[in-house]
Design a protein around this motif. Structure first.
Motif, PDB file in Angstrom:
ATOM      1  N   LYS A 139      -3.603   3.607  11.531  1.00 59.70           N
ATOM      2  CA  LYS A 139      -4.115   2.654  10.538  1.00 59.70           C
ATOM      3  C   LYS A 139      -2.957   1.962   9.814  1.00 59.70           C
ATOM      4  O   LYS A 139      -2.982   0.749   9.581  1.00 59.70           O
TER       5      LYS A 139
ATOM      6  N   GLN B 140       1.994  -6.849   6.364  1.00 55.00           N
ATOM      7  CA  GLN B 140       2.087  -6.156   5.083  1.00 55.00           C
ATOM      8  C   GLN B 140       3.079  -4.990   5.174  1.00 55.00           C
ATOM      9  O   GLN B 140       3.353  -4.480   6.256  1.00 55.00           O
TER      10      GLN B 140
ATOM     11  N   ARG C 120       0.861  -1.186   0.000  1.00 50.71           N
ATOM     12  CA  ARG C 120       0.000   0.000   0.000  1.00 50.71           C
ATOM     13  C   ARG C 120       0.896   1.235   0.000  1.00 50.71           C
ATOM     14  O   ARG C 120       1.985   1.221   0.564  1.00 50.71           O
TER      15      ARG C 120
ATOM     16  N   VAL D 241      -1.977  -2.113   9.640  1.00 49.18           N
ATOM     17  CA  VAL D 241      -1.712  -2.844   8.392  1.00 49.18           C
ATOM     18  C   VAL D 241      -0.368  -3.547   8.479  1.00 49.18           C
ATOM     19  O   VAL D 241      -0.236  -4.730   8.145  1.00 49.18           O
TER      20      VAL D 241
END
Length: 88
Positions: free
Chosen positions: A18, A27, A5, A22
């Motif tokens: 946030k 990730q 991301r 993640v």
């Protein structure tokens, strides 16, 4: 493999908690400035989160004699299973 991301600096500052959530799932997240990647946020350790049933990769097999300690002469003595005064 899924692409990491990507957040710009403003988004990263606004959504830092946030981003950490993640990353905690394993990730990676890329932080960009003016559209150019400048940093990568990665998990520190390969921690596996086992929160649900069925998270083992293989079935657990219990053999019929899994709790048989008859071949361990010190077990009964260690747990006080011999009557006092008896010797084997």
């Amino acid at each position: 493999m899924e692409a990491a991301r990507q957040y710009n600096v403003h988004e990263a500052k606004t959504h830092f908690s946030k981003i950490l959530e993640v990353v905690a799932t394993g990730q990676e997240v890329i932080i960009s400035k003016s559209g150019e990647p400048v940093a990568k946020v990665v998990p520190l350790a390969g921690k596996v989160r086992r929160t649900a049933r069925g998270s083992l990769t293989e079935p657990v097999v219990l053999h019929d004699d899994f709790d048989d300690m008859s071949d361990d002469p010190g077990f009964a003595e260690a747990f006080g299973l011999h009557p006092e005064g008896s010797a084997e």
